[in-house]
Scaffold this active site. Structure first.
Site, PDB file in Angstrom:
ATOM      1  N   HIS A 411      39.359  43.697  37.371  1.00  0.00           N
ATOM      2  CA  HIS A 411      38.091  43.087  36.939  1.00  0.00           C
ATOM      3  C   HIS A 411      38.330  42.005  35.882  1.00  0.00           C
ATOM      4  O   HIS A 411      37.872  40.864  36.030  1.00  0.00           O
ATOM      5  CB  HIS A 411      37.181  44.188  36.382  1.00  0.00           C
ATOM      6  CG  HIS A 411      35.848  43.704  35.901  1.00  0.00           C
ATOM      7  ND1 HIS A 411      34.701  43.857  36.632  1.00  0.00           N
ATOM      8  CD2 HIS A 411      35.481  43.088  34.744  1.00  0.00           C
ATOM      9  CE1 HIS A 411      33.680  43.344  35.950  1.00  0.00           C
ATOM     10  NE2 HIS A 411      34.128  42.880  34.803  1.00  0.00           N
ATOM     11  N   GLU A 412      39.047  42.365  34.832  1.00  0.00           N
ATOM     12  CA  GLU A 412      39.241  41.407  33.737  1.00  0.00           C
ATOM     13  C   GLU A 412      40.129  40.233  34.160  1.00  0.00           C
ATOM     14  O   GLU A 412      39.939  39.107  33.695  1.00  0.00           O
ATOM     15  CB  GLU A 412      39.800  42.109  32.507  1.00  0.00           C
ATOM     16  CG  GLU A 412      38.871  43.167  31.910  1.00  0.00           C
ATOM     17  CD  GLU A 412      37.505  42.630  31.527  1.00  0.00           C
ATOM     18  OE1 GLU A 412      37.373  41.426  31.213  1.00  0.00           O
ATOM     19  OE2 GLU A 412      36.533  43.414  31.552  1.00  0.00           O
ATOM     20  N   HIS A 415      37.930  37.634  35.662  1.00  0.00           N
ATOM     21  CA  HIS A 415      37.382  36.730  34.644  1.00  0.00           C
ATOM     22  C   HIS A 415      38.423  35.686  34.229  1.00  0.00           C
ATOM     23  O   HIS A 415      38.124  34.496  34.108  1.00  0.00           O
ATOM     24  CB  HIS A 415      36.969  37.525  33.404  1.00  0.00           C
ATOM     25  CG  HIS A 415      35.719  38.320  33.559  1.00  0.00           C
ATOM     26  ND1 HIS A 415      34.538  37.776  34.000  1.00  0.00           N
ATOM     27  CD2 HIS A 415      35.454  39.635  33.298  1.00  0.00           C
ATOM     28  CE1 HIS A 415      33.602  38.710  34.010  1.00  0.00           C
ATOM     29  NE2 HIS A 415      34.132  39.849  33.595  1.00  0.00           N
ATOM     30  N   HIS A 418      39.028  33.077  36.905  1.00  0.00           N
ATOM     31  CA  HIS A 418      37.857  32.190  36.951  1.00  0.00           C
ATOM     32  C   HIS A 418      37.988  31.125  35.863  1.00  0.00           C
ATOM     33  O   HIS A 418      37.787  29.921  36.114  1.00  0.00           O
ATOM     34  CB  HIS A 418      36.586  33.026  36.752  1.00  0.00           C
ATOM     35  CG  HIS A 418      35.314  32.286  37.007  1.00  0.00           C
ATOM     36  ND1 HIS A 418      34.074  32.903  36.943  1.00  0.00           N
ATOM     37  CD2 HIS A 418      35.055  30.992  37.311  1.00  0.00           C
ATOM     38  CE1 HIS A 418      33.130  32.017  37.210  1.00  0.00           C
ATOM     39  NE2 HIS A 418      33.692  30.845  37.424  1.00  0.00           N
TER      40      HIS A 418
END
Length: 620
Positions: A411-412, A415, A418
């Site tokens: 998940h991180e 980020h 991105h």
């Protein structure tokens, strides 16, 4: 949303000991007081260098006033002012990220906390010093600004911000009126402060003794820790004891939320909006149809959610379902993941995103960008911070060896990637993506990961575990957050129709939603409807719906990417590279997704239904 981050409190000695006992491979990291694993010298080689940059920004701030009154003189004058202030803001953010990360490395070090406070004061001074800019841009006017943009190519990187400021002209007041509204900010935040004071300090919290002999104080943290207790009688005891502690303060908490809603209505009316929802969505330019379509389509999908609760009952081997049964894990998985395995599994899971993405991730994840493991004194939770444009993003994690550690890792890094892609494609002024798209990349990573793990699952129990994780993620992030969004819309609508608001009225509305969302086979004690007062997000204007829209968009894009079609993958990666160069819904539309249409929400519900089908087939 990075803003929707998993932040927490400092790890206690007992919590650290528990981590060490449960996860031997992490025991060394827990016991070792070594410096954090990330390398902050990429930001500043020393504290002295940080102080020098901090002082340089402080010195520059008074000079911003010389640009006041010059923005309309010429394209060159506008360019000089915007570039000067933008460059200093970029440096301010670099000062910020260093101060923030140093503070979270060890919350016990007073100097680090003081450094963070120094940044906060500096940021306030900065924002105050440039508060005149937007009103002046409006005074210059659209025609002249458009002329400057056409005449000076160097202003291109400021185009979106300038046009966005001009877009909001009908809702921007005179300088004097804007000052009055700004001065009212603290008063309008008062209801949230009152609610927090009650919830975190003043409400007496009961204690309960669980079947294993543990005595637990049921404050918010204690409730979160034991609401998924394996013993059903314990769960019922926790719910029957915790929610009445809020219910006893229903009147005061109701007055706080009612005052907050009145404040929303005041601000909306002052800025000439037709409703509080319109005012809240105007800043990011989100059509109201996005919010209302989300609620409508979620309600249409509720039969599948009701079906999920029956699957949950069967997996937990319960004779019936009650609201206190929604948190226990569906299936346990006795599998541990090392940090190296988390990296390799994520690399494999992300292969559908293409070789370039995979190569960038492989290189980045081999560097010292993250502080991954629990450590005494370190801030808990997990987040990515990419605020320093000229430096790579940083991640603070507290990974367990369980599957939740693996999903947090993926998940991180979503980020972080991105941010890497946006920085690579956008200038400083447009790289930072909006809240509405911030959780899409991270959640796409989670979707690709669970797809990969399901493909590799060998046993019935393992498949049920991953399906259970997927189903619970959809329940908690899509259905539950939309229920919150519907509550927020309903109570604002009541106020705007002139109906009275109170804690009792809020409880009535919330209980109706609980029953509708959970269906006729889930028993809900009316006392549990005090939960409305437990949700702090209701004091952030129409915010929670973005959790639901993000996971819906992520499911859509992950499905597209998994088709293996290069054009589908490239549309998604182009979205990530777009950063904050346009409004979120416009960027998503170019990527093939209309968030005001039923399509993304129906796609998620179809995926939810498919996971239910698979789980039921395995159950027999």
């Amino acid at each position: 949303m990075t803003d929707l981050s998993r932040r927490g409190l400092i790890l206690s000695t007992a919590a650290l000991a528990a981590i060490a006992a449960a996860h031997p491979a992490l025991a060394q990291a827990v016991a070792d007081p070594a410096v954090a694993a990330w390398d902050l010298t990429d930001l500043y080689p020393s504290d002295a260098a940080w102080r020098a940059d901090r002082d340089a920004v402080a010195k520059a701030i008074p000079g911003f006033s010389k640009f006041k009154g010059t923005l309309g003189q010429s394209a060159g004058a506008l360019k000089t002012a915007l570039e000067t202030i933008s460059n200093e803001r970029k440096r301010l953010y670099r000062v910020y990220i260093y101060a923030s990360l140093k503070a979270d490395e060890d919350l016990r070090i007073a100097a680090n906390q003081e450094r963070k406070q120094q940044f906060s004061d500096l940021a306030t001074d900065f924002d105050t010093a440039v508060a005149w800019m937007n009103p002046e841009v409006l005074t210059v006017g659209k025609a002249r600004i458009d002329g400057f943009l056409a005449a000076e190519p160097a202003l291109a990187k400021f185009r979106f911000a300038l046009e966005d400021t001009l877009r909001q002209a009908p809702h921007t007041l005179s300088e004097e009126s804007e000052g009055v509204l700004a001065g009212a900010g603290a008063a309008l935040a008062g209801p949230s402060d009152v609610r927090d004071q009650l919830a975190y300090t003043d409400i007496p919290r009961p204690e309960v003794t669980l079947s294993d002999g543990r005595r637990i104080t049921l404050d918010d943290q204690g409730y979160t820790l034991v609401r998924d207790a394996p013993n059903r009688a314990d769960r019922k005891l926790v719910f029957d004891t915790f929610w009445p502690s809020y219910g006893k303060f229903e009147g005061s908490l109701g007055a706080a939320l009612a005052s907050k809603i009145k404040g929303d209505m005041f601000t909306a009316k002052a800025r000439k909006y037709g409703s509080s929802l319109e005012a809240a969505l105007s800043g990011p330019n989100i059509p109201q149809a996005v919010y209302r379509t989300l609620v409508a389509e979620t309600n249409a999908g509720l039969p599948q959610l009701h079906r999920y609760f029956e699957v949950r009952r069967r997996l937990l081997k319960l004779p019936d379902m009650a609201y206190y049964d929604i948190y226990p894990p569906l299936v346990s998985l006795d599998r541990k993941f090392t940090l190296a395995q988390m990296r390799s599994l994520t690399l494999e899971a992300l292969k559908p995103l293409g070789k370039d993405y995979g190569d960038q991730f492989a290189q980045a994840s081999a560097k010292k960008w993250m502080d991954p493991l629990p450590r005494k004194g370190k801030a808990s939770g997990a987040y990515m911070n990419g605020a320093a444009y000229d430096v790579h993003p940083y991640m603070l994690l507290n990974l367990s060896e369980a599957y939740d550690g693996l999903t947090t890792y993926a998940h991180e890094w979503g980020h972080a990637m991105h941010t890497v892609l946006a920085k690579g494609a956008q200038p400083w002024e447009t790289y930072s993506y909006p809240t509405f798209t911030a959780e899409i990349a991270s959640t796409v990573n989670e979707q690709l990961l669970v797809n990969h793990m399901l493909k590799g699952a060998r046993t019935r129990e393992e498949k049920l575990f991953y399906l259970g994780q997927q189903l619970e993620n959809f329940r908690g992030t899509f259905f539950r957050q939309t229920m919150f969004a519907e509550f927020e819309l309903a109570v604002h609508d009541l106020a705007e129709k002139g109906e009275g608001l109170s804690g009792a009225r809020f409880k009535e509305v919330y209980l109706d939603l609980l029953k509708r969302y959970h269906g006729p086979k889930v028993a809900i004690d009316p006392a549990y409807a005090a939960e409305w007062s437990y949700i702090p997000h209701f004091y952030r204007d129409f915010y929670v719906y973005q959790y639901a829209t993000s996971i819906a968009a992520a499911v859509y894009f992950s499905q597209q990417v998994l088709t293996g079609k290069a054009e589908a993958r490239d549309r998604y990666l182009t979205l990530l590279k777009s950063g904050g160069s346009d409004y979120a819904t416009s960027m998503l539309a170019r990527a093939g997704l209309d968030m005001a249409s039923p399509a993304p929400y129906r796609a998620l519900i179809a995926e939810f239904t498919s996971a239910l089908d698979q789980a039921e087939a395995l159950l027999g």
